[in-house]
Scaffold this active site. Structure first.
Site, PDB file in Angstrom:
ATOM      1  N   HIS A 124      -7.971  -8.511  -1.583  1.00 61.08           N
ATOM      2  CA  HIS A 124      -9.319  -9.148  -2.613  1.00 61.08           C
ATOM      3  C   HIS A 124      -9.404 -10.591  -1.956  1.00 61.08           C
ATOM      4  O   HIS A 124      -8.322 -11.461  -1.559  1.00 61.08           O
ATOM      5  CB  HIS A 124      -9.313  -9.024  -4.203  1.00 61.08           C
ATOM      6  CG  HIS A 124     -10.562  -8.782  -5.045  1.00 61.08           C
ATOM      7  ND1 HIS A 124     -10.910 -10.223  -5.005  1.00 61.08           N
ATOM      8  CD2 HIS A 124     -11.368  -8.723  -5.161  1.00 61.08           C
ATOM      9  CE1 HIS A 124     -12.116 -10.360  -4.919  1.00 61.08           C
ATOM     10  NE2 HIS A 124     -12.141  -9.079  -6.163  1.00 61.08           N
ATOM     11  N   ASP A 201      -0.177 -10.998  -6.514  1.00 66.98           N
ATOM     12  CA  ASP A 201      -1.800 -10.759  -7.402  1.00 66.98           C
ATOM     13  C   ASP A 201      -1.860  -9.458  -7.992  1.00 66.98           C
ATOM     14  O   ASP A 201      -2.054  -8.668  -7.877  1.00 66.98           O
ATOM     15  CB  ASP A 201      -2.928 -10.366  -6.419  1.00 66.98           C
ATOM     16  CG  ASP A 201      -4.738  -9.949  -6.921  1.00 66.98           C
ATOM     17  OD1 ASP A 201      -4.788  -9.721  -8.417  1.00 66.98           O
ATOM     18  OD2 ASP A 201      -5.178 -10.498  -5.877  1.00 66.98           O
ATOM     19  N   GLN A 204      -4.847  -6.085 -10.436  1.00 65.72           N
ATOM     20  CA  GLN A 204      -5.052  -4.507 -10.807  1.00 65.72           C
ATOM     21  C   GLN A 204      -3.874  -3.628 -11.485  1.00 65.72           C
ATOM     22  O   GLN A 204      -4.305  -2.655 -12.013  1.00 65.72           O
ATOM     23  CB  GLN A 204      -6.047  -3.991  -9.440  1.00 65.72           C
ATOM     24  CG  GLN A 204      -6.980  -3.721  -8.464  1.00 65.72           C
ATOM     25  CD  GLN A 204      -8.573  -3.193 -10.144  1.00 65.72           C
ATOM     26  OE1 GLN A 204      -8.387  -3.144 -10.932  1.00 65.72           O
ATOM     27  NE2 GLN A 204      -9.583  -4.753  -9.783  1.00 65.72           N
ATOM     28  N   LYS A 227      -9.504  -7.623 -16.906  1.00 65.36           N
ATOM     29  CA  LYS A 227      -9.083  -6.311 -17.519  1.00 65.36           C
ATOM     30  C   LYS A 227      -8.268  -6.012 -17.134  1.00 65.36           C
ATOM     31  O   LYS A 227      -8.615  -4.678 -17.473  1.00 65.36           O
ATOM     32  CB  LYS A 227      -9.220  -6.803 -14.984  1.00 65.36           C
ATOM     33  CG  LYS A 227     -10.344  -7.083 -13.711  1.00 65.36           C
ATOM     34  CD  LYS A 227      -9.715  -7.099 -12.596  1.00 65.36           C
ATOM     35  CE  LYS A 227     -10.416  -7.856 -11.771  1.00 65.36           C
ATOM     36  NZ  LYS A 227     -11.907  -7.016 -11.244  1.00 65.36           N
ATOM     37  N   CYS A 363     -15.622  -6.774  -2.626  1.00 64.56           N
ATOM     38  CA  CYS A 363     -14.638  -7.781  -2.610  1.00 64.56           C
ATOM     39  C   CYS A 363     -13.975  -7.790  -1.274  1.00 64.56           C
ATOM     40  O   CYS A 363     -12.811  -8.724  -1.630  1.00 64.56           O
ATOM     41  CB  CYS A 363     -14.590  -8.553  -3.621  1.00 64.56           C
ATOM     42  SG  CYS A 363     -15.984  -9.688  -5.019  1.00 64.56           S
TER      43      CYS A 363
END
Length: 405
Positions: A124, A201, A204, A227, A363
């Site tokens: 991303h 990261d 998600q 999220k 993104c």
């Protein structure tokens, strides 16, 4: 042929936003962008404001003490959710993007011209641009780890590209385009063996059950509240204590200072040293309520539900002529294109039928460019979605494709 039972969600009623959208004829399938919120989170948010708002860490009066206790309780809950070794390893930020920018600035003094930062081809923009700009400022080399045919970071090629000049590895746990869970632990091991720091990261990945940062072995792990079925404007930065100690401070103001004079000052260590000024108090407290809600769920039941929904999504897409999946999605989402159809046109026709999906480059423009795609449709699922949501998607998709093809 026996009929299968429709997939239902026992948690759907916990999310008033989903019910409100359904009452308007809207089917929400964009949870990878932001998730809907449980009533427990909304009650917490309203309770903080109606019960008497106050600043944290500053006042001796009752409202201030009450706010501080609730605020710091979220730090404990986040440490448990991520299995951090200590509550002091949890820093509150505005989200994944801010966390990654904080790290790129805070770690900058550790780099010398010619050093390397390794990322992957699926990142991303939030996990690309901060490192890209750091590389440009410092004369570093940004190494991009390629993907295999399934959309996983190629471990064999990674082993040849991550080398003695690598100072940091920054990778996503779950791709927001490909829906692939990456071999994070093995990549982190590779970085550690070479003395490089690692950043994961989890924007998600954090949504799908409890995470274990100690088992991953990463130095830093970041995720966003919005999220994670929580409020927006708040995120979590986990840092192993020894790694946090290497960060330079990046914002200056109230509460992060130990001693201040007109000519010089000294600053607190993590976590408060990286939480300058008045934080997002209500959002942090409400995130704590969200983590309580998530911790109370049967995680095995949630995983089974998500897997069944995802399988039904893939089966429905695969049954329609002209639809091509982007990669080989495993979890939570699927991105796809349609032969001869622009993704923006298809998304527009789905929107007109009350289907909320995402179209574009998500993104992750370099990834889409590398795949030769101007964009793609993405369907992403939350624990509140059910089989009827997918049935409505497929009806709308068939109508749209009939028009466009």
């Amino acid at each position: 042929m026996p009929q299968t039972m429709p997939i239902t969600s026992p948690w759907r009623a916990d999310f008033p936003g989903i019910l409100a959208l359904a009452a308007e004829g809207q089917t929400y399938l964009d949870s990878a962008a932001t998730a809907q919120k449980p009533q427990a989170m909304l009650d917490s948010l309203l309770g903080y404001y109606t019960g008497g708002a106050a600043n944290v860490h500053r006042a001796q009066h009752l409202p201030g003490e009450r706010a501080t206790r609730a605020f710091e309780a979220t730090r404990d809950k986040a440490a448990r959710w991520l299995n951090a070794a200590s509550r002091e390893e949890i820093v509150f930020t505005r989200g994944t993007t801010e966390s990654l920018n904080l790290l790129a600035y805070g770690l900058e003094p550790l780099f010398q011209p010619g050093d390397e930062i390794a990322i992957s081809a699926l990142e991303h923009h939030a996990n690309l641009l901060p490192w890209q700009q750091l590389a440009l400022r410092q004369g570093l080399r940004l190494v991009v780890l390629p993907l295999d045919e399934r959309g996983d970071i190629d471990l064999e090629q990674a082993a040849s590209l991550v080398g003695p000049r690598t100072r940091l590895l920054a990778i996503s746990q779950l791709s927001n385009v490909l829906g692939r869970q990456q071999p994070v632990a093995r990549l982190v091991d590779l970085a550690r063996a070479l003395g490089a720091l690692s950043v994961v990261d989890g924007a998600q990945g954090a949504v799908h059950g409890r995470q274990d940062v100690q088992a991953l072995g990463c130095d830093f792990y970041v995720c966003s509240g919005h999220k994670l079925y929580g409020p927006d404007g708040v995120g979590l930065l986990y840092g192993r204590s020894e790694a946090l100690a290497q960060l330079r401070h990046w914002q200056f103001g109230g509460e992060m200072v130990l001693q201040a004079d007109y000519q010089c000052s000294t600053f607190r260590p993590a976590p408060l040293g990286f939480e300058a000024g008045t934080p997002a108090i209500a959002a942090v407290i409400a995130l704590g309520a969200t983590l309580d809600y998530l911790a109370g769920l049967d995680q095995a039941a949630v995983a089974t539900h998500e897997a069944a929904l995802h399988a039904e999504l893939l089966a429905g897409l695969g049954a329609r002529a002209g639809i091509r999946l982007v990669g080989a999605p495993q979890l939570a989402l699927a991105s796809f294109t349609v032969d001869g159809v622009h993704s923006a046109d298809l998304a527009h026709l789905l929107t007109e039928q009350g289907i909320a999906v995402r179209s574009g480059h998500h993104c992750a423009m370099p990834l889409l460019k590398s795949l030769g795609l101007p964009g793609a449709i993405r369907v992403s699922l939350g624990l509140y979605n059910d089989g009827e949501d997918l049935a409505r998607l497929f009806v709308a998709l068939d109508k749209a494709l009939e028009l466009l093809q």
